[in-house]
Design a protein around this motif. Structure first.
Motif, PDB file in Angstrom:
ATOM      1  N   ASN A   1      49.193  40.915  49.562  1.00 24.97           N
ATOM      2  CA  ASN A   1      49.153  40.047  48.370  1.00 24.97           C
ATOM      3  C   ASN A   1      49.296  38.583  48.755  1.00 24.97           C
ATOM      4  O   ASN A   1      48.561  37.721  48.266  1.00 24.97           O
ATOM      5  CB  ASN A   1      50.280  40.415  47.401  1.00 24.97           C
ATOM      6  CG  ASN A   1      49.881  41.556  46.480  1.00 24.97           C
ATOM      7  OD1 ASN A   1      48.702  41.943  46.444  1.00 24.97           O
ATOM      8  ND2 ASN A   1      50.834  42.099  45.769  1.00 24.97           N
TER       9      ASN A   1
ATOM     10  N   LYS B   1      46.218  37.488  50.201  1.00 22.87           N
ATOM     11  CA  LYS B   1      45.152  37.444  49.199  1.00 22.87           C
ATOM     12  C   LYS B   1      45.277  36.221  48.282  1.00 22.87           C
ATOM     13  O   LYS B   1      44.295  35.565  47.956  1.00 22.87           O
ATOM     14  CB  LYS B   1      45.206  38.738  48.366  1.00 22.87           C
ATOM     15  CG  LYS B   1      44.111  38.877  47.370  1.00 22.87           C
ATOM     16  CD  LYS B   1      43.943  40.323  46.908  1.00 22.87           C
ATOM     17  CE  LYS B   1      45.051  40.784  45.998  1.00 22.87           C
ATOM     18  NZ  LYS B   1      44.799  42.090  45.412  1.00 22.87           N
ATOM     19  N   PHE B   2      46.524  35.926  47.888  1.00 20.64           N
ATOM     20  CA  PHE B   2      46.705  34.854  46.903  1.00 20.64           C
ATOM     21  C   PHE B   2      47.015  33.483  47.528  1.00 20.64           C
ATOM     22  O   PHE B   2      47.455  32.571  46.846  1.00 20.64           O
ATOM     23  CB  PHE B   2      47.815  35.237  45.914  1.00 20.64           C
ATOM     24  CG  PHE B   2      47.468  36.446  45.089  1.00 20.64           C
ATOM     25  CD1 PHE B   2      46.423  36.391  44.167  1.00 20.64           C
ATOM     26  CD2 PHE B   2      48.137  37.657  45.260  1.00 20.64           C
ATOM     27  CE1 PHE B   2      46.088  37.510  43.421  1.00 20.64           C
ATOM     28  CE2 PHE B   2      47.799  38.773  44.523  1.00 20.64           C
ATOM     29  CZ  PHE B   2      46.767  38.712  43.600  1.00 20.64           C
TER      30      PHE B   2
ATOM     31  N   ASP C   1      54.965  32.796  50.891  1.00 23.24           N
ATOM     32  CA  ASP C   1      53.622  32.230  51.048  1.00 23.24           C
ATOM     33  C   ASP C   1      53.513  30.906  50.303  1.00 23.24           C
ATOM     34  O   ASP C   1      54.423  30.528  49.548  1.00 23.24           O
ATOM     35  CB  ASP C   1      52.549  33.228  50.573  1.00 23.24           C
ATOM     36  CG  ASP C   1      52.619  33.513  49.099  1.00 23.24           C
ATOM     37  OD1 ASP C   1      52.568  32.569  48.305  1.00 23.24           O
ATOM     38  OD2 ASP C   1      52.737  34.725  48.729  1.00 23.24           O
TER      39      ASP C   1
ATOM     40  N   VAL D   1      49.292  45.762  35.852  1.00 24.59           N
ATOM     41  CA  VAL D   1      49.556  44.421  35.302  1.00 24.59           C
ATOM     42  C   VAL D   1      49.249  43.393  36.378  1.00 24.59           C
ATOM     43  O   VAL D   1      49.710  43.509  37.518  1.00 24.59           O
ATOM     44  CB  VAL D   1      51.025  44.279  34.827  1.00 24.59           C
ATOM     45  CG1 VAL D   1      51.312  42.837  34.401  1.00 24.59           C
ATOM     46  CG2 VAL D   1      51.283  45.228  33.672  1.00 24.59           C
ATOM     47  N   GLN D   2      48.456  42.402  35.986  1.00 25.56           N
ATOM     48  CA  GLN D   2      48.181  41.273  36.877  1.00 25.56           C
ATOM     49  C   GLN D   2      48.565  39.999  36.133  1.00 25.56           C
ATOM     50  O   GLN D   2      48.731  40.025  34.907  1.00 25.56           O
ATOM     51  CB  GLN D   2      46.698  41.239  37.246  1.00 25.56           C
ATOM     52  CG  GLN D   2      46.293  42.463  38.069  1.00 25.56           C
ATOM     53  CD  GLN D   2      44.845  42.438  38.471  1.00 25.56           C
ATOM     54  OE1 GLN D   2      43.982  42.223  37.638  1.00 25.56           O
ATOM     55  NE2 GLN D   2      44.573  42.676  39.739  1.00 25.56           N
ATOM     56  N   ALA D   3      48.729  38.906  36.878  1.00 20.04           N
ATOM     57  CA  ALA D   3      49.209  37.674  36.243  1.00 20.04           C
ATOM     58  C   ALA D   3      48.284  37.262  35.100  1.00 20.04           C
ATOM     59  O   ALA D   3      48.721  36.916  34.024  1.00 20.04           O
ATOM     60  CB  ALA D   3      49.319  36.559  37.276  1.00 20.04           C
TER      61      ALA D   3
ATOM     62  N   ILE E   1      42.470  37.197  37.710  1.00 22.66           N
ATOM     63  CA  ILE E   1      42.895  37.675  39.035  1.00 22.66           C
ATOM     64  C   ILE E   1      41.890  38.667  39.611  1.00 22.66           C
ATOM     65  O   ILE E   1      41.415  38.521  40.731  1.00 22.66           O
ATOM     66  CB  ILE E   1      44.313  38.302  38.962  1.00 22.66           C
ATOM     67  CG1 ILE E   1      45.361  37.229  38.633  1.00 22.66           C
ATOM     68  CG2 ILE E   1      44.676  39.043  40.245  1.00 22.66           C
ATOM     69  CD1 ILE E   1      45.776  36.348  39.767  1.00 22.66           C
TER      70      ILE E   1
ATOM     71  N   GLY F   1      41.611  43.771  43.098  1.00 26.80           N
ATOM     72  CA  GLY F   1      42.903  44.466  42.904  1.00 26.80           C
ATOM     73  C   GLY F   1      42.963  45.177  41.565  1.00 26.80           C
ATOM     74  O   GLY F   1      42.153  44.932  40.662  1.00 26.80           O
ATOM     75  N   SER F   2      43.931  46.058  41.485  1.00 23.51           N
ATOM     76  CA  SER F   2      44.045  46.892  40.282  1.00 23.51           C
ATOM     77  C   SER F   2      45.357  46.686  39.543  1.00 23.51           C
ATOM     78  O   SER F   2      45.552  47.217  38.452  1.00 23.51           O
ATOM     79  CB  SER F   2      43.954  48.368  40.685  1.00 23.51           C
ATOM     80  OG  SER F   2      45.033  48.661  41.558  1.00 23.51           O
ATOM     81  N   GLY F   3      46.289  45.964  40.131  1.00 25.33           N
ATOM     82  CA  GLY F   3      47.600  45.791  39.485  1.00 25.33           C
ATOM     83  C   GLY F   3      48.501  46.992  39.679  1.00 25.33           C
ATOM     84  O   GLY F   3      49.469  47.179  38.949  1.00 25.33           O
TER      85      GLY F   3
ATOM     86  N   GLY G   1      49.564  47.910  43.024  1.00 27.14           N
ATOM     87  CA  GLY G   1      50.272  47.785  44.307  1.00 27.14           C
ATOM     88  C   GLY G   1      51.766  47.555  44.153  1.00 27.14           C
ATOM     89  O   GLY G   1      52.581  48.285  44.746  1.00 27.14           O
ATOM     90  N   LEU G   2      52.171  46.564  43.324  1.00 24.67           N
ATOM     91  CA  LEU G   2      53.602  46.265  43.191  1.00 24.67           C
ATOM     92  C   LEU G   2      54.349  47.389  42.475  1.00 24.67           C
ATOM     93  O   LEU G   2      55.508  47.663  42.788  1.00 24.67           O
ATOM     94  CB  LEU G   2      53.808  44.937  42.451  1.00 24.67           C
ATOM     95  CG  LEU G   2      53.497  43.676  43.271  1.00 24.67           C
ATOM     96  CD1 LEU G   2      53.723  42.419  42.430  1.00 24.67           C
ATOM     97  CD2 LEU G   2      54.352  43.605  44.533  1.00 24.67           C
TER      98      LEU G   2
ATOM     99  N   SER H   1      54.985  31.684  46.509  1.00 25.03           N
ATOM    100  CA  SER H   1      55.941  32.705  46.031  1.00 25.03           C
ATOM    101  C   SER H   1      56.549  33.440  47.211  1.00 25.03           C
ATOM    102  O   SER H   1      56.027  33.403  48.337  1.00 25.03           O
ATOM    103  CB  SER H   1      55.250  33.674  45.079  1.00 25.03           C
ATOM    104  OG  SER H   1      54.047  34.118  45.636  1.00 25.03           O
TER     105      SER H   1
HETATM  106  P1  ADP Z   1      46.926  43.738  42.732  1.00 26.30           P
HETATM  107  O1  ADP Z   1      47.274  42.846  43.863  1.00 26.30           O
HETATM  108  O2  ADP Z   1      46.080  44.867  43.134  1.00 26.30           O
HETATM  109  O3  ADP Z   1      46.395  42.991  41.565  1.00 26.30           O
HETATM  110  P2  ADP Z   1      49.742  44.113  42.636  1.00 26.30           P
HETATM  111  O4  ADP Z   1      50.524  45.039  41.802  1.00 26.30           O
HETATM  112  O5  ADP Z   1      49.941  44.144  44.077  1.00 26.30           O
HETATM  113  O6  ADP Z   1      48.245  44.382  42.217  1.00 26.30           O
HETATM  114  O7  ADP Z   1      50.032  42.671  42.092  1.00 26.30           O
HETATM  115  C1  ADP Z   1      50.087  42.441  40.729  1.00 26.30           C
HETATM  116  C2  ADP Z   1      49.881  41.006  40.404  1.00 26.30           C
HETATM  117  O8  ADP Z   1      50.978  40.242  40.867  1.00 26.30           O
HETATM  118  C3  ADP Z   1      48.712  40.389  41.115  1.00 26.30           C
HETATM  119  O9  ADP Z   1      47.498  40.662  40.424  1.00 26.30           O
HETATM  120  C4  ADP Z   1      49.055  38.920  41.040  1.00 26.30           C
HETATM  121  O10 ADP Z   1      48.746  38.413  39.766  1.00 26.30           O
HETATM  122  C5  ADP Z   1      50.578  38.952  41.181  1.00 26.30           C
HETATM  123  N1  ADP Z   1      51.003  38.700  42.584  1.00 26.30           N
HETATM  124  C6  ADP Z   1      51.478  39.582  43.453  1.00 26.30           C
HETATM  125  N2  ADP Z   1      51.824  38.997  44.618  1.00 26.30           N
HETATM  126  C7  ADP Z   1      51.534  37.687  44.489  1.00 26.30           C
HETATM  127  C8  ADP Z   1      51.635  36.546  45.334  1.00 26.30           C
HETATM  128  N3  ADP Z   1      52.121  36.625  46.583  1.00 26.30           N
HETATM  129  N4  ADP Z   1      51.261  35.355  44.834  1.00 26.30           N
HETATM  130  C9  ADP Z   1      50.796  35.250  43.582  1.00 26.30           C
HETATM  131  N5  ADP Z   1      50.650  36.272  42.725  1.00 26.30           N
HETATM  132  C10 ADP Z   1      51.017  37.485  43.174  1.00 26.30           C
END
Ligand code: ADP
Length: 738
Positions: free
Chosen positions: A467, A470-471, A513, A531-533, A537, A543-545, A547-548, A573
């Protein structure tokens, strides 16, 4: 009394008169002597007479009078001096006694009058007492009846039996013509004729509770004599008599709700009414009868409230049983649903991975062939898309299993420093591809050998660092790792082993990061599934939301926590997480899992490999993969044929057997068992499962039946080289390989 008159008149002169006097004196004397005898008898018999001595004195007076008459008689006959003397003595004594008696009587008369008064009073009192006794007797009788009725009525806890018994018993006791009970209906708005003595089928009579007579009976706590023209009397009774032959009494009905706080009859909102009819011709209820009705009504109310408690508790019990049955059914259904879901997951897992395997493996093979730049870019896109799809499949399956609680950790002992090095090696190229400097610092001392599910820690690490990479488009990624002593009680039990001395620690990762940052309001939300921000995104970063959400579940399963920190959008973050570790202090080196070595697969060249898979595409794919690696490959489509090939080829003919697990007739587990039975160790190939089933249970089963390794589909050319090389290395090291 003198026999000789002053005028010289003698007895002899008036012979007939004298004779009359003589006979009278005899009679007077007789009477005078008999009266005292009667008085003595009276005194003797009367125990309570207060003036005995007066009577005695009076008796003596009479005796003396009698004596003087006798002496007169004697004087009359003998007329001597001695008779005169006796006569005189008698007269004097009589005079004294009579005067004494007169004086005594004067004194005694008021007292006697008083006694008389008392006697009258006593008579009145006795009459009153008689009345009281009569009343008490009646009350006792009523009580006896009530006791008897009560015993009968209370002998049951069933409402119908109680009310029917009441009708029968009260009618018998009071010899009634008819008796019936009206019960409340429609929430107490009407009364329905429900019980009628001697009737099984009751006519459907109803009376609204607002009926005047009903209201009168209900407000009156006791029994009420009701008009024979009232609906209560008309509809329930047998005769149309003049007023006065029908009485009614209310029966307050309490419900268990009223029992919560000391119930009061006056607070009862529902009433039944008992109507009683005297036999034909009788028009007057006695007080005693009405009292008996009231007493019985009170007892019926008590019995009914007991019955209500029992009835309602029985209903509650039945309801509870029903609910339990429903719950049991729901539980069974839920269990079946879980089984069905798990089966579905297993099938989907297998079915999705198999074509993915073909796509990934074949595109990785294609990449090795001579291609134009355009073709190469197309193959790259296919590879990328298929690995994204593969990751998504993995995530969805993992998450579903985590939510269902069917995903278990697989803790193994491993070398922590090697693990961290390997993890760094995996993420560094990812960061490099975006020209991002990535540093990983280990703070303080770390234990060398630990026990945990390294695969799941790596999965979380890769997701978090992935992540960050990626971000983040510019800046850096900084990873800091450290360990900290943990409270042993917070450790998941599977990380402890009774055979080993295990100390518990927390392994912390801080991944910082300089990427797009996160809004404060999103920090918590992002750990929920899908859920994504924001919606851009996926568009911009993919991504699918999931992972976290998966990372959090794994971290929590490993006794740790995960959180995101950010100063806000555009301010980068930091993701912090920690997991529990068992620190192994007395571990023998051979029980450690050797780190996977990133080898180029040169040691695989020329190895003889037997591939067994019932799926034709998989056979082709695996065959091509192995050929590309440089192995001499034989393929077959069933377990039976595999055994035949091995038996025919003889000991040591094949170094690796790549075995599919789900095959018809003879599955991979059975094939393994058969091989182990037929070949000695060192004469058989290393048995490696190549399966689309990724769950820990299947993996464990493979090792349990005696396989040496498990490769999970889909697998690329690169990965199969790495995995096979690591396996070979491991077994060479342990001296198990031929
Ligand atoms: P995905 O990455 O597949 O969208 P995640 O569950 O890993 O799903 O992350 C969910 C959301 O959290 C991401 O879509 C992003 O909006 C936010 N996010 C996670 N990690 C970061 C990061 N390091 N910096 C910014 N946003 C993040």
């Amino acid at each position: 009394m003198d026999s000789t008159g002053s005028n010289g008149w003698s007895h002899d002169d008036h012979t007939p008169l004298s004779k009359w006097q003589l006979s009278s004196d005899i009679l007077i004397a007789f009477a005078y002597f008999s009266i005292p005898l009667e008085l003595v008898y009276f005194i003797y018999r009367s125990q309570v007479f207060p003036f005995r001595w007066v009577i005695a004195q009076f008796g003596l007076f009479i005796v003396l009078c009698g004596t003087t008459h006798l002496l007169t008689l004697w004087n009359y006959i003998s007329n001597t001096k001695s008779s005169h003397i006796c006569m005189t003595i008698a007269k004097v004594t009589t005079a004294i006694i009579s005067c004494g008696t007169a004086v005594v009587l004067l004194r005694v008369i008021p007292e006697l009058l008083d006694v008389k008064k008392r006697e009258v009073f006593l008579i009145a009192k006795t009459a009153e007492l008689d009345l009281e006794v009569g009343k008490i007797r009646k009350e006792e009788e009523t009580l006896r009846h009530v006791h008897f009725l009560t015993d009968e009525i209370r002998s049951s806890l069933d409402r119908n039996t109680i009310l029917n018994t009441t009708l029968v018993e009260i009618s018998r006791t009071l010899k009634l013509e008819s008796c019936n009970i009206w019960m409340p209906k429609l929430g107490g708005e009407v009364l329905e004729l429900k019980y009628k003595l001697g009737y099984q089928e009751i006519p459907p009579f109803m009376i609204p509770v607002i009926d005047e007579t009903v209201r009168l009976v209900c407000v009156n706590a006791g029994a009420t004599v009701v008009s024979s023209g009232s609906a209560l009397a008309r509809l329930g009774c047998l005769y149309e008599n003049d007023d006065g032959h029908v009485a009614a009494v209310r029966l307050p009905l309490l419900s268990t709700a009223s029992f919560n706080c000391s119930p009061k009859i006056e607070e009862a909102t529902m009433f039944a009414i008992m109507v009683l009819e005297l036999p034909f011709g009788r028009l007057q209820w006695s007080k005693h009868e009405l009292e008996l009705i009231e007493a019985v009504a009170d007892q019926v109310v008590v019995a009914l409230s007991h019955a209500t408690v029992v009835e309602e508790s029985m209903q509650a019990r039945d309801l509870l049983i029903e609910k339990n049955i429903a719950l049991e059914c729901a539980k069974r259904e839920a269990e079946l649903a879980v089984v069905a879901r798990n089966e579905f997951l297993a099938v989907m897992n297998h079915e999705m991975r198999t074509p993915m395997h073909a796509i990934i493996a074949l595109s990785s093979l294609l990449r090795e062939s001579k291609l134009t730049t355009e073709q190469l870019s197309m193959i790259d896109t296919i590879s990328k898309s298929s690995s994204i799809l593969s990751m998504l499949i993995n995530d969805v399956l993992d998450f579903t299993r985590l939510e269902a609680g069917s995903l278990c950790l697989d803790p193994q002992a491993f070398q922590l420093s090697n693990f961290l090095k390997e993890a760094e090696e995996l993420v560094t190229p990812m960061a490099q591809s975006k020209k991002l400097p990535l540093s990983m610092a280990i703070r303080g001392m770390i234990p060398s050998n630990v026990c945990a599910d390294s695969n799941r820690i790596l999965q979380v690490f890769l997701n978090v660092v992935g992540n960050s990479i990626k971000f983040t488009s510019e800046g850096h990624i900084k990873i800091c790792v450290y360990v900290e002593d943990a409270d042993s009680e917070s450790m998941p039990s599977e990380l402890s082993s009774p055979r080993r001395e295990v100390k518990h620690m927390f392994l912390h990762f801080n991944v910082e990061d300089t990427g797009i940052g996160i809004k404060a309001s999103d920090l918590q939300r992002l750990f929920h599934k899908f859920v994504q921000a924001d919606s851009s995104i996926t568009r911009n970063f993919g991504g699918s939301g999931l992972g976290l959400a998966i990372a959090r579940k794994f971290v929590e399963l490993m006794g740790g926590k995960i959180r995101l920190e950010s100063e806000g959008l555009g301010k980068g973050s930091t993701c912090k997480f920690f997991v529990s570790l068992g620190v192994v202090t007395d571990l023998e080196s051979e029980t450690l899992i050797s780190p996977k070595k990133l080898q180029q697969g040169s040691d695989l060249l020329g190895l003889k490999v037997l591939v067994v898979d019932d799926n034709a595409i998989n056979r082709i794919v695996t065959h091509r993969l192995m050929e590309t690696i440089g192995c001499k490959t034989t393929v077959t489509d069933s377990g039976q044929k595999c055994l035949e090939i091995l038996m025919t080829a003889g000991p040591g003919a094949y170094q690796i057997l790549l075995l599919d697990l789900s095959m018809p007739e003879m599955d991979g587990f059975t094939v393994t068992i058969e091989i182990l039975k037929r070949f000695k160790i060192g004469e058989r190939p290393l048995i490696i499962a190549l399966t689309a089933n990724s769950d820990a249970h299947t993996r464990q089963r493979c090792f349990d039946v005696g396989m040496e390794g498990v490769l999970t589909k889909p697998i690329s050319l690169e990965m199969i080289k790495i995995e096979l090389s690591a396996l070979l290395e491991n077994f060479k090291y342990h001296g198990c390989s031929s």
